[in-house]
Design a protein around this motif. Structure first.
Motif, PDB file in Angstrom:
ATOM      1  N   PRO A   1       0.667  -1.219  -0.419  1.00  0.00           N
ATOM      2  CA  PRO A   1       0.048  -0.050  -0.032  1.00  0.00           C
ATOM      3  C   PRO A   1       0.859   1.474  -0.016  1.00  0.00           C
ATOM      4  O   PRO A   1       0.330   2.386  -0.116  1.00  0.00           O
ATOM      5  CB  PRO A   1      -0.789  -0.039   1.160  1.00  0.00           C
ATOM      6  N   LEU A   2       2.195   0.931   0.074  1.00  0.00           N
ATOM      7  CA  LEU A   2       3.082   2.165   0.070  1.00  0.00           C
ATOM      8  C   LEU A   2       2.899   3.384  -0.763  1.00  0.00           C
ATOM      9  O   LEU A   2       2.448   4.434  -0.502  1.00  0.00           O
ATOM     10  CB  LEU A   2       4.549   2.036   0.343  1.00  0.00           C
ATOM     11  N   PRO A   3       2.827   2.772  -2.211  1.00  0.00           N
ATOM     12  CA  PRO A   3       2.424   3.646  -3.187  1.00  0.00           C
ATOM     13  C   PRO A   3       1.143   4.734  -3.140  1.00  0.00           C
ATOM     14  O   PRO A   3       0.955   5.880  -3.438  1.00  0.00           O
ATOM     15  CB  PRO A   3       2.525   3.118  -4.630  1.00  0.00           C
ATOM     16  N   ILE A   4       0.300   4.063  -2.618  1.00  0.00           N
ATOM     17  CA  ILE A   4      -0.932   4.637  -2.477  1.00  0.00           C
ATOM     18  C   ILE A   4      -0.896   5.774  -1.464  1.00  0.00           C
ATOM     19  O   ILE A   4      -1.494   6.844  -1.458  1.00  0.00           O
ATOM     20  CB  ILE A   4      -2.171   3.609  -2.049  1.00  0.00           C
ATOM     21  N   PHE A   5      -0.020   5.343  -0.220  1.00  0.00           N
ATOM     22  CA  PHE A   5       0.072   6.438   0.706  1.00  0.00           C
ATOM     23  C   PHE A   5       0.816   7.523   0.208  1.00  0.00           C
ATOM     24  O   PHE A   5       0.397   8.765   0.571  1.00  0.00           O
ATOM     25  CB  PHE A   5       0.832   5.665   1.846  1.00  0.00           C
TER      26      PHE A   5
ATOM     27  N   ILE B   1     -11.538  14.320  -5.880  1.00  0.00           N
ATOM     28  CA  ILE B   1     -10.352  13.959  -5.109  1.00  0.00           C
ATOM     29  C   ILE B   1     -10.739  13.635  -3.615  1.00  0.00           C
ATOM     30  O   ILE B   1     -10.056  12.541  -3.231  1.00  0.00           O
ATOM     31  CB  ILE B   1      -9.380  14.955  -5.080  1.00  0.00           C
ATOM     32  N   PHE B   2     -11.525  14.475  -2.806  1.00  0.00           N
ATOM     33  CA  PHE B   2     -11.631  14.206  -1.481  1.00  0.00           C
ATOM     34  C   PHE B   2     -12.463  12.903  -1.471  1.00  0.00           C
ATOM     35  O   PHE B   2     -11.991  12.013  -0.465  1.00  0.00           O
ATOM     36  CB  PHE B   2     -12.490  15.294  -1.117  1.00  0.00           C
ATOM     37  N   GLU B   3     -13.341  12.528  -2.353  1.00  0.00           N
ATOM     38  CA  GLU B   3     -14.240  11.274  -2.207  1.00  0.00           C
ATOM     39  C   GLU B   3     -13.122  10.050  -2.254  1.00  0.00           C
ATOM     40  O   GLU B   3     -13.322   9.231  -1.414  1.00  0.00           O
ATOM     41  CB  GLU B   3     -15.049  11.305  -3.232  1.00  0.00           C
ATOM     42  N   ILE B   4     -12.095  10.216  -3.268  1.00  0.00           N
ATOM     43  CA  ILE B   4     -11.106   9.263  -3.602  1.00  0.00           C
ATOM     44  C   ILE B   4     -10.530   8.859  -2.189  1.00  0.00           C
ATOM     45  O   ILE B   4     -10.276   7.756  -1.635  1.00  0.00           O
ATOM     46  CB  ILE B   4     -10.220   9.334  -4.767  1.00  0.00           C
ATOM     47  N   ALA B   5     -10.117  10.190  -1.658  1.00  0.00           N
ATOM     48  CA  ALA B   5      -9.247  10.029  -0.372  1.00  0.00           C
ATOM     49  C   ALA B   5      -9.939   9.352   0.784  1.00  0.00           C
ATOM     50  O   ALA B   5      -9.827   8.463   1.400  1.00  0.00           O
ATOM     51  CB  ALA B   5      -8.954  11.497   0.045  1.00  0.00           C
ATOM     52  N   ASP B   6     -11.402   9.794   0.881  1.00  0.00           N
ATOM     53  CA  ASP B   6     -12.166   9.379   1.821  1.00  0.00           C
ATOM     54  C   ASP B   6     -12.746   7.917   1.718  1.00  0.00           C
ATOM     55  O   ASP B   6     -12.565   7.102   2.594  1.00  0.00           O
ATOM     56  CB  ASP B   6     -13.390  10.151   2.217  1.00  0.00           C
ATOM     57  N   ARG B   7     -13.227   7.629   0.612  1.00  0.00           N
ATOM     58  CA  ARG B   7     -13.847   6.444   0.225  1.00  0.00           C
ATOM     59  C   ARG B   7     -13.201   5.109  -0.185  1.00  0.00           C
ATOM     60  O   ARG B   7     -13.114   4.047   0.024  1.00  0.00           O
ATOM     61  CB  ARG B   7     -15.109   6.549  -0.776  1.00  0.00           C
TER      62      ARG B   7
END
Lengths: 107, 107
Positions: free
Chosen positions: A70-74, B73-79
């Motif tokens: 998951p690091l690249p996602i982080f 973008i926020f949705e991707i971050a959150d969901r």
DNA sequence: CTAATATGCAACCATTTGGTTGCCTGTCAA
DNA sequence: TTGACAGGCAACCAAATGGTTGCATATTAG
């Protein structure tokens, strides 16, 4: 970073990541289940995920085990998304105002 | 959501978002500057961003103003990203262990 | 050894993508 | 009105993408 974004752009690949997130270390065969496409197609998707460093693998006998990284996602969350977060709560309001009309605070 | 991931997959489009993040409300012409491609190419990229709801526009005279909409973008971050965050700090360690070998705690 | 299982490799194909060009429309300035 | 400026539309094209199939290889079970 571009590799990661590209890798995430395909729903099948995101599904594969989800699958590994639910149960890590799955074999190719296991990952193929539930996908209405050939094993080779899934293999290609996994190769793209590997190239983007989102999946790491290990061979165990004749099986290939897949592990989520998951690091690249982080990194995307930290280095890219975080940049847009500053006025998060006001974002929608600001957009509305911008679309309504006044170009500066001048008019 | 897929539209958003697809839209973000291209470096030119991410650059356009960055540009709008730095200065919101730019015209098409302004957004074209610094991109080594035709105006039409940029227009197409912006259309994709608009379809994904990442950019909203308003016409002002003969100009078209572009505004960043960070909500998707926020949705991707959150969901989506948030789901992978649980063991963030241990993630690399876990991956290493998984790649080293023991399949369960059993061997 | 033989057969089944798990995966790898390569050629091939249709569609999508990212770009181009040429021309048209609408708006502002002289 | 005329010309310049900002943008829109559509046809076209090469390359990348996402999929297929056929066959080869390596490992495990009998």
């Amino acid at each position: 970073m571009d590799d990661v974004f590209k890798a995430l752009a395909d729903p099948v690949r995101r599904q594969l990541l989800d699958s590994l997130h639910q149960r890590n270390g799955q074999t190719l065969g296991e990952l193929c289940e539930g996908h209405d496409m050939s094993r080779q197609a899934v293999t290609k998707h996994l190769a793209i995920l590997e190239d983007a460093n989102l999946v790491a693998t290990r061979k165990e006998g004749r099986e290939k085990l897949h592990f989520l990284n998951p690091l690249p996602i982080f990194e995307i969350a930290d280095r890219w998304i975080e940049k847009f977060e500053h006025g998060r709560l006001r974002a929608l309001d600001e957009l509305k105002k911008n679309l309504e009309g006044k170009r500066d605070g001048k008019g």
